[in-house]
Design a protein around this motif. Structure first.
Motif, PDB file in Angstrom:
ATOM      1  N   SER A  89       1.051  -0.943  -0.015  1.00 44.75           N
ATOM      2  CA  SER A  89       0.297  -0.374   0.108  1.00 44.75           C
ATOM      3  C   SER A  89       0.815   1.250   0.082  1.00 44.75           C
ATOM      4  O   SER A  89       1.558   1.203   1.000  1.00 44.75           O
ATOM      5  N   LYS A 118      -3.836   3.785  -1.186  1.00 45.18           N
ATOM      6  CA  LYS A 118      -3.844   2.920  -2.566  1.00 45.18           C
ATOM      7  C   LYS A 118      -3.339   0.866  -1.939  1.00 45.18           C
ATOM      8  O   LYS A 118      -2.330   1.557  -2.139  1.00 45.18           O
ATOM      9  N   GLU A 129      -8.706  -1.413  -5.523  1.00 43.17           N
ATOM     10  CA  GLU A 129      -7.766  -0.914  -6.107  1.00 43.17           C
ATOM     11  C   GLU A 129      -7.276   0.242  -6.434  1.00 43.17           C
ATOM     12  O   GLU A 129      -6.505   1.110  -6.505  1.00 43.17           O
ATOM     13  N   ASP A 130      -8.493   0.654  -6.143  1.00 42.59           N
ATOM     14  CA  ASP A 130      -8.900   2.413  -6.643  1.00 42.59           C
ATOM     15  C   ASP A 130      -8.529   3.052  -5.192  1.00 42.59           C
ATOM     16  O   ASP A 130      -8.096   2.194  -4.457  1.00 42.59           O
ATOM     17  N   THR A 131      -8.252   4.531  -5.481  1.00 40.91           N
ATOM     18  CA  THR A 131      -7.678   5.018  -4.626  1.00 40.91           C
ATOM     19  C   THR A 131      -8.517   5.276  -3.469  1.00 40.91           C
ATOM     20  O   THR A 131      -9.915   6.283  -3.902  1.00 40.91           O
TER      21      THR A 131
END
Length: 323
Positions: A89, A118, A129-131
């Protein structure tokens, strides 16, 4: 600038917010309001407050508290325990004061805290996995009663998630008080209320700041604690621990349904901080994240994915503005 007093009232209440959808600051400073030495006791209507609580003589070599902070952290790749694959991350956090109103011993001011996280996983799962974004806006009231006592409260609306939705918003509040037990010891107690993500609860808490010698400070301000040593006028070293448990709401996507993602961890780290210019300090830190757990629930509060995450090292770099 020498630190001549400490106004940590909101530590006992506001810092408890870190136990739940966490504000992402990493040091004592991030939960302490702007301060000034209040030359000759003069107090302006707007700007940093002059606080008489626990006012110090020049018996500390520690610099002022950081009222502004920007930092980036990278957690290296580690394995899930009960899910296939691994995860790493990256997180960025910005903390800034934006308003200060003073009237005698009464003070009102606000902060803005923005965080972006993220995650990168080796196999598809419900951990997006999107912010993931966090936005907090604590509004703090303080009554600076005397050199011995201080009390106040906080209201904090917040947003946490990957996309806009009414389920991304939460509200919290706190009440707290501080007592200057002695020249070198300050004690705090408070209660924190939270409502959001289908949950509602109240958490009591206690805290302290102790300065046994001019160059040393020990603190327990849940959920952070540590020891700071002032090497000289330009260098600080800080050993710290911080528990965090942020929750984000993610709308339905290709990976799964509407869901709340919670990742809890305890970070233990060592940080070195250098005074680059006036009140501006740069720092570099490293440590390990342990006790990590991923918990993903649907909007009916039913767990749809859960796993421990192995201990992992992290590195962190940041910039503080100390006043």
């Amino acid at each position: 600038m020498k630190r001549i007093f400490s106004s940590s009232l909101i530590v006992a209440g506001l810092s408890l917010a870190l136990l739940t959808p966490a504000m992402a600051g990493d040091s004592v400073a991030e939960t302490i309001p702007p301060t000034s030495d209040g030359l000759n006791g003069k107090q302006e209507w707007f700007g940093p407050p002059y606080i008489q609580f626990a006012r110090k003589n020049s018996n500390t070599d520690l610099p002022g508290y950081a009222v502004g902070n920007a930092n980036y952290r990278h957690n290296f790749t580690t394995d899930f325990d009960s899910l296939p694959g691994d995860v790493s991350s990256d997180a960025f956090n910005l903390w800034l004061p934006f308003a200060g109103v003073n009237h005698d011993e009464f003070h009102l001011f606000g902060f803005i805290n923005y965080g972006a996280t993220k995650y990168d996983t080796s196999v598809p799962n419900l951990l997006t996995e999107d912010t993931l974004h966090n936005f907090y806006m604590p509004i703090v009231f303080i009554h600076d009663v005397s050199e011995k006592w201080i009390w106040g409260g906080m209201v904090m609306p917040s947003y946490s998630g990957a996309q806009s939705s009414s389920d991304n918003f939460a509200i919290s509040a706190a009440l707290g008080a501080g007592y200057n037990y002695s020249e070198n010891l300050e004690l705090f107690a408070g209660v924190y209320y939270y409502h959001g993500f289908g949950e509602e609860y109240i958490i009591p808490g206690a805290a302290f700041i102790w300065r046994p010698a001019p160059r040393w400070e020990a603190y327990l301000l849940p959920p952070i604690g540590g020891i700071t040593y002032s090497v000289n006028d330009n260098w600080l070293v800080n050993l710290y621990g911080q528990y965090s448990s942020p929750t984000w709401h993610v709308k339905a996507d290709d990976a799964g349904p509407d869901r709340d993602i919670n990742v809890s961890s305890l970070r233990i780290g060592l940080r070195a901080e250098y005074n680059v210019h006036n009140q501006l300090w740069a720092w570099l830190g490293a440590g390990v994240s342990m006790g990590q757990e991923l918990d993903i629930e649907n909007t009916s509060d039913k767990t749809i994915q859960n796993s421990d995450i192995d201990m992992t090292p992290f590195v962190q770099v940041g910039l503080n503005y100390r006043f």
